[in-house]
Design a protein around this motif. Sequence first.
Motif, PDB file in Angstrom:
ATOM      1  N   GLN A   7       2.579   8.590 -17.213  1.00 52.03           N
ATOM      2  CA  GLN A   7       3.312   9.409 -16.261  1.00 52.03           C
ATOM      3  C   GLN A   7       2.667  10.780 -16.204  1.00 52.03           C
ATOM      4  O   GLN A   7       2.298  11.354 -17.222  1.00 52.03           O
ATOM      5  CB  GLN A   7       4.772   9.528 -16.687  1.00 52.03           C
ATOM      6  N   SER A  61      10.932   7.937  -3.019  1.00 52.34           N
ATOM      7  CA  SER A  61       9.736   7.552  -3.756  1.00 52.34           C
ATOM      8  C   SER A  61       8.974   6.511  -2.939  1.00 52.34           C
ATOM      9  O   SER A  61       9.504   5.937  -1.992  1.00 52.34           O
ATOM     10  CB  SER A  61      10.086   6.985  -5.134  1.00 52.34           C
ATOM     11  N   VAL A  62       7.725   6.304  -3.317  1.00 49.25           N
ATOM     12  CA  VAL A  62       6.902   5.273  -2.720  1.00 49.25           C
ATOM     13  C   VAL A  62       6.227   4.527  -3.869  1.00 49.25           C
ATOM     14  O   VAL A  62       5.850   5.140  -4.873  1.00 49.25           O
ATOM     15  CB  VAL A  62       5.872   5.856  -1.721  1.00 49.25           C
ATOM     16  N   GLU A  63       6.145   3.210  -3.725  1.00 49.98           N
ATOM     17  CA  GLU A  63       5.543   2.388  -4.775  1.00 49.98           C
ATOM     18  C   GLU A  63       4.485   1.486  -4.148  1.00 49.98           C
ATOM     19  O   GLU A  63       4.690   0.939  -3.067  1.00 49.98           O
ATOM     20  CB  GLU A  63       6.623   1.545  -5.459  1.00 49.98           C
ATOM     21  N   GLN A  65       0.597  -0.935  -5.298  1.00 52.68           N
ATOM     22  CA  GLN A  65      -0.286  -1.432  -6.350  1.00 52.68           C
ATOM     23  C   GLN A  65      -1.694  -0.903  -6.109  1.00 52.68           C
ATOM     24  O   GLN A  65      -2.175  -0.874  -4.970  1.00 52.68           O
ATOM     25  CB  GLN A  65      -0.285  -2.956  -6.372  1.00 52.68           C
ATOM     26  N   THR A  70       0.953  -0.833 -10.998  1.00 48.67           N
ATOM     27  CA  THR A  70       2.017  -0.462 -10.076  1.00 48.67           C
ATOM     28  C   THR A  70       2.183   1.043 -10.190  1.00 48.67           C
ATOM     29  O   THR A  70       2.403   1.569 -11.284  1.00 48.67           O
ATOM     30  CB  THR A  70       3.337  -1.170 -10.419  1.00 48.67           C
ATOM     31  N   THR A  72       4.190   4.457  -8.869  1.00 41.13           N
ATOM     32  CA  THR A  72       5.373   4.989  -8.211  1.00 41.13           C
ATOM     33  C   THR A  72       5.219   6.497  -8.119  1.00 41.13           C
ATOM     34  O   THR A  72       5.025   7.168  -9.142  1.00 41.13           O
ATOM     35  CB  THR A  72       6.658   4.646  -8.983  1.00 41.13           C
ATOM     36  N   SER A  74       7.158   9.872  -6.878  1.00 41.87           N
ATOM     37  CA  SER A  74       8.492  10.360  -6.533  1.00 41.87           C
ATOM     38  C   SER A  74       8.422  11.712  -5.838  1.00 41.87           C
ATOM     39  O   SER A  74       7.422  12.426  -5.958  1.00 41.87           O
ATOM     40  CB  SER A  74       9.344  10.483  -7.801  1.00 41.87           C
ATOM     41  N   SER A  80       4.233   7.607 -11.873  1.00 41.27           N
ATOM     42  CA  SER A  80       4.367   6.662 -12.971  1.00 41.27           C
ATOM     43  C   SER A  80       3.432   5.482 -12.705  1.00 41.27           C
ATOM     44  O   SER A  80       3.340   5.007 -11.578  1.00 41.27           O
ATOM     45  CB  SER A  80       5.800   6.161 -13.091  1.00 41.27           C
TER      46      SER A  80
END
Length: 87
Positions: A7, A61-63, A65, A70, A72, A74, A80
Amino acid sequence: MATKIQQRNLPTESDAALSALVVEAVSAATETPVDELPPLYQVIDPDALDVLFSGRHTDGSVEFQYAGQTVTVSADRTVSVSPVANP
């Protein structure tokens, strides 16, 4: 085997781009030099990511790959990174 989660945070007033933070976080999480990672633009538009949370947004947030991870991102500029879960 434990899941490695990386993170990173940027101060809200930072001029650094979120897209650069994503690449740095994935590099750290995978122990892969930045210049050996695939281009971020192959999975997400870096310019769009940079402006997505550039205002005074306080939530969301957006996630996606990237490089087997993965990611993420925010609204508070937290990134993360965790390995993609195997089905």
